[in-house]
Write an enzyme that holds these catalytic residues in place. Structure first.
Site, PDB file in Angstrom:
ATOM      1  N   SER A 179       0.792  -1.227   0.000  1.00  0.00           N
ATOM      2  CA  SER A 179       0.000   0.000   0.000  1.00  0.00           C
ATOM      3  C   SER A 179       0.827   1.281   0.000  1.00  0.00           C
ATOM      4  CB  SER A 179      -1.009   0.005   1.143  1.00  0.00           C
ATOM      5  OG  SER A 179      -0.425  -0.447   2.329  1.00  0.00           O
ATOM      6  N   HIS A 207      -5.633  -3.211  -2.990  1.00  0.00           N
ATOM      7  CA  HIS A 207      -5.327  -2.228  -4.034  1.00  0.00           C
ATOM      8  C   HIS A 207      -5.316  -2.821  -5.439  1.00  0.00           C
ATOM      9  CE1 HIS A 207      -4.352   0.717  -0.968  1.00  0.00           C
ATOM     10  NE2 HIS A 207      -3.718  -0.244  -0.338  1.00  0.00           N
ATOM     11  N   LYS A 238     -12.072   0.686  -1.682  1.00  0.00           N
ATOM     12  CA  LYS A 238     -11.096   1.313  -2.572  1.00  0.00           C
ATOM     13  C   LYS A 238     -11.671   1.370  -3.998  1.00  0.00           C
ATOM     14  CE  LYS A 238      -7.659   0.971   0.815  1.00  0.00           C
ATOM     15  NZ  LYS A 238      -7.044   0.046   1.733  1.00  0.00           N
TER      16      LYS A 238
HETATM   17  C1  LIG Z   1      -7.118  -0.247   3.153  1.00  0.00           C
HETATM   18  C2  LIG Z   1      -6.518  -1.555   3.427  1.00  0.00           C
HETATM   19  C3  LIG Z   1      -7.097  -2.438   4.329  1.00  0.00           C
HETATM   20  C4  LIG Z   1      -8.267  -2.061   5.182  1.00  0.00           C
HETATM   21  O1  LIG Z   1      -9.441  -2.061   4.478  1.00  0.00           O
HETATM   22  P1  LIG Z   1     -10.672  -1.197   5.032  1.00  0.00           P
HETATM   23  O2  LIG Z   1     -11.831  -1.721   4.299  1.00  0.00           O
HETATM   24  O3  LIG Z   1     -10.335   0.221   4.737  1.00  0.00           O
HETATM   25  O4  LIG Z   1     -10.739  -1.453   6.515  1.00  0.00           O
HETATM   26  C5  LIG Z   1      -6.549  -3.696   4.442  1.00  0.00           C
HETATM   27  N1  LIG Z   1      -5.454  -4.045   3.754  1.00  0.00           N
HETATM   28  C6  LIG Z   1      -4.838  -3.214   2.902  1.00  0.00           C
HETATM   29  C7  LIG Z   1      -3.631  -3.671   2.158  1.00  0.00           C
HETATM   30  C8  LIG Z   1      -5.356  -1.933   2.722  1.00  0.00           C
HETATM   31  O5  LIG Z   1      -4.733  -1.091   1.900  1.00  0.00           O
END
Ligand SMILES: *Cc1c(COP(=O)(O)O)cnc(C)c1O
Length: 393
Positions: A179, A207, A238
């Site tokens: 990320s 992602h 996302k």
């Molecule tokens: C954003 C993210 C999460 C968390 O997801 P949410 O739905 O925002 O709680 C988990 N793992 C990764 C790699 C992320 O980028």
């Protein structure tokens, strides 16, 4: 007063340039939005396909609000499991070509639930050092032995796997797309190791889902991976532009997670309108290939342009494009200089990233135009020259 300590702790954070502040957004999420009262071009969100404010998605939520009301009012296991949740699980499994999917209220909750369900005392969780915080927290909470390997260090992982106690379950956990760096994990090699050492492979595709692969099925499609050992997880917050998350894979394994994951059992189901909106978001994702193609063009354009002009160009092929600056103060100065040009690019600092690797984190979205990205490249190269001159003085 015990509360006096916090003022000292906060001032220590401030001195280390680690104090964060929130920005207030007063428009819908989009490439151009109003942040702290000013219109800016945002390169900061995870809305990679521009679906967070897509008219069809918003319309679907409104229709479902009228039909089902707002709250789910209970956990899935009691009376919170409603038709849109059910439909979405079936649709997600179908879309991914996996036997079964299970919704969670967020990605964070999903990873805590998955790891605590799959591993416990006597088991071992193996994790990349740059994994997302919630995979680490899930591993710690599971009480399994927790072994971290250097970023993408497959050879080290193999040594750790070989040394793990026999009898215990082995679970390898990795981000698919990291990320803060945007690079893709060596998943084929990790899967081969999982097979050799009889381990499960938890893939967090937060992602990649919606972004990678011709149909947007994420990293499994991109790398053509298929195995019963894969525990596939992604968030709907996302590229899907909404909220919630899911895990998908072997039927019995998903059933076991449903039966035992505490973040699933002891949490209220997401509002059904969100699930209904995510169904339509999946429709747009699968029907509108142009969004993904446009995003791909922007990613290539951004990284190619920076490679020509800027030594520390990102090596990422995803929508996350980091520009590593080094120290915290320079990263902040860089971000502020962009902000003066009405461009929002966050400075990411330790402890989110390792010390000495403070960076600008550019996120691209299908809602950006090529001109938006051209302006950003120009601004970055201009500011880089200014900051370098200051360093040399
Ligand atoms: C954003 C993210 C999460 C968390 O997801 P949410 O739905 O925002 O709680 C988990 N793992 C990764 C790699 C992320 O980028």
């Amino acid at each position: 007063m015990p509360t006096a300590d916090f003022a000292i702790l906060l001032s220590e954070l401030a001195q280390a340039d680690q104090l964060r502040s929130r920005r207030l957004v007063t428009s819908p999420q989009d490439a151009s939005m109003i942040v702290d009262g000013e219109r800016v071009m945002s390169f900061a969100s995870n809305d990679y396909l521009g679906l967070a404010n897509h008219p069809r998605v918003v319309e679907a939520a409104m229709r479902a609000l009228k039909r089902y009301g707002l709250g789910a009012a209970a956990s899935h296991m009691v009376t919170g499991h409603m038709q849109p949740h059910h439909d979405l699980e079936i649709r997600l499994a179908e879309f991914l070509g996996l036997p079964k999917a299970l919704l969670f209220s967020s990605g964070y909750a999903a990873n805590l639930g998955i790891l605590t369900a799959l591993a416990g005392r006597g088991d071992t969780v193996f994790a990349d050092k740059l994994n997302h915080a919630c995979l680490n927290d899930g591993a710690i909470l599971s009480r399994a032995s927790f072994k971290r390997y250097a970023h993408n260090d497959v050879a080290k992982l193999e040594i750790l796997l070989a040394a793990a106690p026999v009898g215990g379950r082995k679970v390898i956990a990795t981000d698919a797309v990291f990320s803060m760096d945007g690079d893709i994990a060596p998943l084929a090699a990790l899967l081969a190791l999982a097979e050799q050492h009889n381990a499960l492979l938890v893939i967090d595709d937060a992602h990649g889902f919606g972004v990678l692969g011709y149909r947007g099925k994420g990293v499994l499609e991109l790398l053509n991976l298929k195995s019963e050992r894969i525990v596939y997880m992604a968030t709907l917050g996302k590229a899907a532009g909404g909220y919630g998350a899911f895990v998908a894979g072997h039927e019995d394994m998903i059933e076991w997670i449903m039966q035992t994951a505490r973040t699933y059992l002891f949490a209220t189901a997401t509002p059904p309108a969100i699930a209904a909106a995510m169904l339509v978001s999946l429709d747009v994702m699968t029907e509108d290939h142009e969004r993904r193609r446009h995003l791909r063009t922007l990613i290539d354009f951004f990284s190619d342009s920076l490679k020509l002009q800027y030594a520390k160009a990102p090596f990422s092929q995803t929508a996350i494009q980091p520009i590593i600056v080094g120290d915290n103060a320079t990263a902040i100065a860089f971000s502020e200089a962009l902000r003066e040009r009405h461009m929002l690019v966050p400075a990411i600092r330790p402890p989110t990233v390792p010390a000495g690797t403070a960076r600008l984190r550019v996120s691209l979205s299908a809602n950006h135009t090529t001109d938006d990205v051209f302006d950003l490249v120009t601004a970055i190269t201009d500011i880089e020259v200014l900051l370098l001159r200051q360093d040399q003085r």
